[in-house]
Design a protein around this motif. Structure first.
Motif, PDB file in Angstrom:
ATOM      1  N   GLN A  82     -18.140 -23.641   3.084  1.00 42.33           N
ATOM      2  CA  GLN A  82     -18.859 -24.984   2.692  1.00 42.33           C
ATOM      3  C   GLN A  82     -18.101 -26.149   3.098  1.00 42.33           C
ATOM      4  O   GLN A  82     -17.147 -26.406   2.134  1.00 42.33           O
ATOM      5  N   SER A  84     -19.116 -28.986   4.569  1.00 37.95           N
ATOM      6  CA  SER A  84     -19.850 -30.044   4.888  1.00 37.95           C
ATOM      7  C   SER A  84     -20.056 -30.922   3.531  1.00 37.95           C
ATOM      8  O   SER A  84     -20.544 -31.923   3.671  1.00 37.95           O
ATOM      9  N   LYS A  85     -19.711 -30.438   2.419  1.00 31.97           N
ATOM     10  CA  LYS A  85     -19.573 -31.245   1.204  1.00 31.97           C
ATOM     11  C   LYS A  85     -18.483 -31.030   0.313  1.00 31.97           C
ATOM     12  O   LYS A  85     -17.634 -29.999   0.580  1.00 31.97           O
ATOM     13  N   PRO A 108     -15.344 -33.246   2.998  1.00 26.27           N
ATOM     14  CA  PRO A 108     -15.494 -32.904   4.618  1.00 26.27           C
ATOM     15  C   PRO A 108     -14.783 -33.914   5.555  1.00 26.27           C
ATOM     16  O   PRO A 108     -14.286 -34.731   5.261  1.00 26.27           O
TER      17      PRO A 108
END
Length: 108
Positions: A82, A84-85, A108
């Motif tokens: 993950q 993107s955050k 990110p």
């Protein structure tokens, strides 16, 4: 959920996990309060904050650097897939004479 996180932490690649632990220990030995692992086009830049200033410590080849980042994220209970955050986690490194409590953040 907790069982999955414990399993992911245990499954961190040994090479990446050992290198990540070594980076933490070296930073503490140098009196650093923060350790920055920054992916770059040519690899991963390592910087340490000592007395309020950031100092470049070393660089890792891209493959090893990504393995180190992923292992550290797993150890802190974060999802390395993950990207993107923002994520925040914690980890403890046990030593013979104590422990090092770490907070880990990814952006990110």
């Amino acid at each position: 959920m907790k069982a999955r996180l414990a399993e992911e932490r245990a499954n961190a690649a040994p090479e990446g996990r050992d290198q990540f632990r070594s980076l933490i220990l070296a930073a503490v030995a140098d009196g650093a309060t923060d350790l920055h692992l920054e992916p770059m086009d040519s690899g991963v830049r390592i910087r340490r904050r000592v007395d309020g200033a950031l100092y470049e410590a070393e660089a890792l080849a891209e493959d090893l650097g990504q393995a180190v980042i992923a292992a550290g994220m797993r150890m802190a209970g974060l999802d390395p897939d993950q990207r993107s955050k923002s994520q925040d986690g914690r980890l403890v490194i046990e030593l013979e004479d104590g422990r090092i409590d770490c907070r880990m953040s990814s952006v990110p």
